[in-house]
Design a protein around this motif. Structure first.
Motif, PDB file in Angstrom:
ATOM      1  N   GLN A 185       0.827  -1.202  -0.040  1.00  0.00           N
ATOM      2  CA  GLN A 185      -0.069  -0.265  -0.136  1.00  0.00           C
ATOM      3  C   GLN A 185       0.778   1.291  -0.011  1.00  0.00           C
ATOM      4  N   LYS A 203      -9.365  -2.236   3.135  1.00  0.00           N
ATOM      5  CA  LYS A 203     -10.476  -1.588   2.272  1.00  0.00           C
ATOM      6  C   LYS A 203     -10.944  -0.430   3.169  1.00  0.00           C
ATOM      7  N   TRP A 221      -9.010   2.131   3.640  1.00  0.00           N
ATOM      8  CA  TRP A 221      -7.792   3.099   3.774  1.00  0.00           C
ATOM      9  C   TRP A 221      -7.544   3.728   2.433  1.00  0.00           C
ATOM     10  N   TYR A 223      -6.406   2.495  -0.988  1.00  0.00           N
ATOM     11  CA  TYR A 223      -7.006   0.944  -1.447  1.00  0.00           C
ATOM     12  C   TYR A 223      -7.617   0.971  -2.693  1.00  0.00           C
ATOM     13  N   GLU A 271      -5.499  -4.811  -3.656  1.00  0.00           N
ATOM     14  CA  GLU A 271      -6.450  -5.919  -2.718  1.00  0.00           C
ATOM     15  C   GLU A 271      -5.799  -7.310  -3.564  1.00  0.00           C
ATOM     16  N   ARG A 286     -13.047  -5.694   4.484  1.00  0.00           N
ATOM     17  CA  ARG A 286     -12.625  -4.634   5.564  1.00  0.00           C
ATOM     18  C   ARG A 286     -12.604  -5.270   6.957  1.00  0.00           C
TER      19      ARG A 286
END
Length: 406
Positions: free
Chosen positions: A294, A332, A334, A337, A342, A376
């Motif tokens: 991320q 999910k 953030w 995202y 993912e 999430r």
């Protein structure tokens, strides 16, 4: 000095720090150990050195810094690790003490001990090096705070520190007050740990568990001063059988350094110092990789991340250390995202669960995700930023670790 006191978890949160979360099938029994730690020593506390405090070219000459650290296990003797890992010149520790905390900067009367290094009351630590004190007799309680106080009499270079302490410590600029049982001289506070990188105890735990990770292991999102990081909750479950040392660094990555961020060296670079160099290590729990995904630059090739896992496991196994892999927790919601990131997280978690590279797996993802939206984190476990758990999430993560796999 106020410059480094201002470094906080709130600042670090803006650095796109990493997270991970808990798994399933907790057990109540701890297995018998194959062997005890060498000399009966085990690590009761640690904080991985992360960086040098910015804008401190002279260090902190004349300062006494009283670091508050929390034990996982107790013992009858203690020794202290001090670090100049990120210094650019030698640092002289003129006097160092350890004591049991009464409250704040106050020591329990009669518990304060002056430390020696090879029999000498002071020690010079070259830049990039660490030092271990001589053992000192002290009844160290489990699940309690110690005060490790350093005095540096002369100028050095940048001060090695750990930014996201989630703990208040104390200092004075007025000279050597390391031997003061009273906390009265310590009129200023800091939210980071300086110089001290570990505490070992003898005569208590049989071995050490090290937790390697990023901000989620470091405890970002937990209540300051409450010792509610997931490794703390794990130590509570172990009831003094194993020491637990926290080698988490906020914003840390497996594959890349993040210069100037206080995020430390990448996990492969620091592995020898923060894991393999720890005494009496029996088991390593790895929970790292979400920052590679991320943070910018984003790592979207899962093979690069899983290759790093293979290398960590190989090096640990070469030292006889058992390795447990932790799945990466949901993020999910953030800010960065997206579906591509993912997909990388999902692939990495699939590898952790099915590759058999690790000796065991703790499914932190399954432990904290929302059943109604599995990408999430469950709101009850979320600190509010959708990346880091709060206290309840960290407790759930610790509960997911099977004690019979340690």
């Amino acid at each position: 000095m106020r410059r480094f006191l201002a470094v906080s978890t709130a600042v670090l949160a803006g650095l796109a720090i990493l997270t991970t979360s808990g798994g399933a099938n907790p057990e109540s029994a701890v297995p018998a150990l194959a062997q005890q730690s060498v000399g009966g020593w085990a690590g009761t506390w640690a904080a991985a050195p992360a960086s040098g405090v910015p804008n401190t070219p002279d260090g902190y000459p004349g300062y006494s810094i009283r670091n508050v650290v929390h034990t996982s296990v107790g013992g009858g003797r203690a020794r202290i690790h001090l670090s100049n890992a990120f210094g650019t010149s030698a640092v002289t520790f003129g006097h160092v003490t350890v004591a049991v905390e009464a409250t704040g900067a106050d020591a329990v009367p009669g518990t304060l001990r002056s430390l020696t290094f090879g029999g000498a009351p002071s020690v010079v630590v070259p830049n990039g090096a660490e030092v271990l004190s001589d053992p000192v007799g002290l009844r160290v309680p489990a699940d309690a705070n110690l005060l490790v106080t350093t005095y540096v009499p002369t100028k050095s270079g940048p001060v090695t520190y750990h930014p996201a302490a989630a703990q208040t410590s104390y200092f004075t600029r007025a000279g050597d007050f390391t031997a003061s049982e009273s906390g009265a001289p310590y009129t200023e506070q800091t939210s980071v740990w300086h110089y001290v990188s570990g505490v070992d105890v003898q005569g208590g735990a049989e071995a050490t568990v090290v937790t390697l990770g990023d901000s989620i292991t470091d405890g970002v999102g937990s209540t300051t001063g409450a010792n509610h990081r997931w490794p703390d909750y794990l130590a509570d479950r172990l009831h003094g059988r194993f020491g637990v040392q926290n080698a988490g660094i906020s914003a840390n990555r497996l594959l890349l350094d993040v210069p100037g961020s206080g995020a430390g060296q990448n996990a492969l670079s620091r592995f020898d110092r923060d894991v393999l160099g720890v005494g009496g290590v029996r088991t390593l729990i790895v929970l790292e990789g979400i920052n590679d995904i991320q943070q910018d630059p984003h790592q979207t090739d899962p093979d690069a991340i899983t290759s790093a896992y293979r290398q960590l496991v190989a090096q640990a196994h070469a030292r006889g250390i058992r390795v447990i892999g932790g799945t990466l927790t949901p993020f999910k919601g953030w800010g960065v995202y997206n579906e591509t990131l993912e997909a990388t997280r999902t692939a990495v978690n699939q590898f952790i669960r099915t590759s058999n590279v690790f000796d065991a797996v703790v499914d932190f993802d399954a432990a904290v995700r929302d059943p109604a939206d599995p990408l999430r984190m469950l709101p009850a476990y979320d600190s509010g930023d959708h990346l880091h758990p709060g206290d309840a999430g960290y407790e759930r993560m610790a509960a997911a670790v099977r004690l019979d796999r340690l």
